[in-house]
Design an enzyme around this catalytic site. Sequence first.
Site, mmCIF file in Angstrom:
data_model
loop_
_atom_site.group_PDB
_atom_site.id
_atom_site.type_symbol
_atom_site.label_atom_id
_atom_site.label_comp_id
_atom_site.label_asym_id
_atom_site.label_seq_id
_atom_site.Cartn_x
_atom_site.Cartn_y
_atom_site.Cartn_z
ATOM 1 N N GLY A 101 3.820 1.642 -1.578
ATOM 2 C CA GLY A 101 4.739 1.777 -2.686
ATOM 3 C C GLY A 101 5.234 0.458 -3.227
ATOM 4 N N ASP A 150 6.886 0.668 14.691
ATOM 5 C CA ASP A 150 6.127 -0.361 13.971
ATOM 6 C C ASP A 150 6.909 -1.674 13.909
ATOM 7 O OD1 ASP A 150 3.971 -1.419 12.597
ATOM 8 O OD2 ASP A 150 4.709 -0.791 10.637
ATOM 9 N N LYS A 197 12.815 1.656 -2.517
ATOM 10 C CA LYS A 197 11.371 1.752 -2.301
ATOM 11 C C LYS A 197 10.859 3.054 -2.915
ATOM 12 C CE LYS A 197 7.799 1.148 1.178
ATOM 13 N NZ LYS A 197 7.526 0.726 2.556
ATOM 14 N N VAL A 202 8.801 -1.899 -4.298
ATOM 15 C CA VAL A 202 10.217 -2.108 -3.992
ATOM 16 C C VAL A 202 10.882 -2.792 -5.178
ATOM 17 C CG1 VAL A 202 11.876 -3.112 -2.386
ATOM 18 C CG2 VAL A 202 9.664 -2.317 -1.550
ATOM 19 N N GLY A 236 0.795 -1.213 0.000
ATOM 20 C CA GLY A 236 0.000 0.000 0.000
ATOM 21 C C GLY A 236 0.827 1.262 0.000
#
Length: 568
Positions: free
Chosen positions: A20, A131, A37, A22, A18
Amino acid sequence: MHNRLGPYLIDEQIGRGGMGIVYSAHHEDSAEKVAIKVLPGGFSTDESFRVRFESEIDALKHLNHPNIVQIHGFGEQDGELFYVMEFIEGRSLYHIIKHDGALHWQDVMRFSISICKALKHAHDRGIIHRDIKPANLLLTTEGDAKLLDFGIAKLYGSNNLTADHAIVGTADYMAPEQTEGARPSANSDLFSLSSSMYAALCGKPPFSAPNVPAIIHKVRFEEPVRIGKRVDDLPVDVDHLIHSGLVKDPAKRIPTAMAMMHQMQAILDGFKQLMPRQTPGIELLTSDPTTEVLPEVSQDHSKSLDDQTVTGDYDSPPQQFDETITTSTGPTTSPTGESERRTHYTEVDMDASLESESVDADKAGAVLAIILLLIMVSGLAYGVWYQLRPLDSNQLITEIEATSSQNEKLRLMSEFISRFPEHEKAAAIESVFHRLKAQDELQRFRKRVLNSKITTGLSANELRIREIWKSEDTAEKRIGSLLGFTLMGESGSLIPPLAQQLIDELQAEEDQRRSQIQTQISDQIKQLQAMLKTDPEKAQQVISGLIKAYGDLAWLDDEMNTLREMAE
């Protein structure tokens, strides 16, 4: 697909999510292999995001650590922002769990120690990951671990780029304070790491539910099942470590990444001396390592680890990002309608950014070495004096009161009783000595009875106590099963005190559970009172459901009576 980005020639697409795409790429001059990325085109039209993007990536240049995926540079091309990372050959922890199953606890300790080293390096520089999850933990072919996407969650945290009241982070692993919108801290990262370790040990995160709101509710209000209940023969110290990392209150968790790392190393060292492990470590790659680096997967982070699909190993964005922002492969258009095609690339100069730190570190290291030498000499001298000095009765009493080690306390008490039997405090010290000795014997007995690895030399009653303690029955039922053992055994038997100790622990656990449920329902009652005015039909449905679920519990009579009155 791009042919090149900055000085890098694109090889192939290796991940999509969601946030981007890679690519794998190589430098046009040095042929160095990297991962790039590319963010969705919609980002570059937001000037505040572009400023934060360059500022955040620039801040990450201070993270130069072997256990952190290195940022090489960043740029913009044809209206799309991108950043360049080192290319890692290995698999994410999520991929390993999904395809190979749960890991042995010693392997979990080893890679988590590496991650703690990375977190200490970042936290010392004021950078929070925000995260941490299995998809962001990469285990390399060399057997080491690396942490991915440092600070990227913060980048997506602007209110004008997320849905209203969105929470940045992955729900399954985020800390309770993050679900409340509070500013994340180093303790938040340790909670998420503990959740990831939990998932690595048993195959699913500590808090799982069918949807994100339900997961967040569990994270905030419910206690997870102890990992020791899910994993057979897990050392008690590992269970305690992970439980202490999942405490709701950040102030009561393990304080620092270094403290967590030291605890894990101590556990490994202790078991290495007792029973060196002969089993092989984590199998990181299949026979073709190039196919395992970044698998194509979807964006859904809302389910438990057993069911969820997570973005590729280099691509794990926060799940709550506004889905209306789409990926653009061509030039973007500014708000005025004019097409913009900006192109630039900035390489992160790690040597320059760390030069001043290196000089200061050299000076500090020299001073620290001198201080440590003085401490060692002083400590040696003190140790010799301490061992040789004659202690009188008052000094012994002082030592007994000061030491925190139970073994040392027992040794000093035994010495006092034998040397000063006529002292006025001898009787009191002897009484405490026998009580502590009994406690020590009880703890040793408990470890033997509850250790699943010991299968011989136990009586039928001792085996039954273990069976009750390890069962998945409710605390109330297990307490009832243990009560009979409190009156059993000959004089001096350790079975009654062990049974009573386990009952006390289960009762405390049950009391805490009930208190949490009472608090939770009380909060829901307040919300329902307001909802009755705005959406009475939905409020009545919730009231009916709560009464049906909890109406027969006597300890919730007050709350249920209030709900029944609201239902009339």
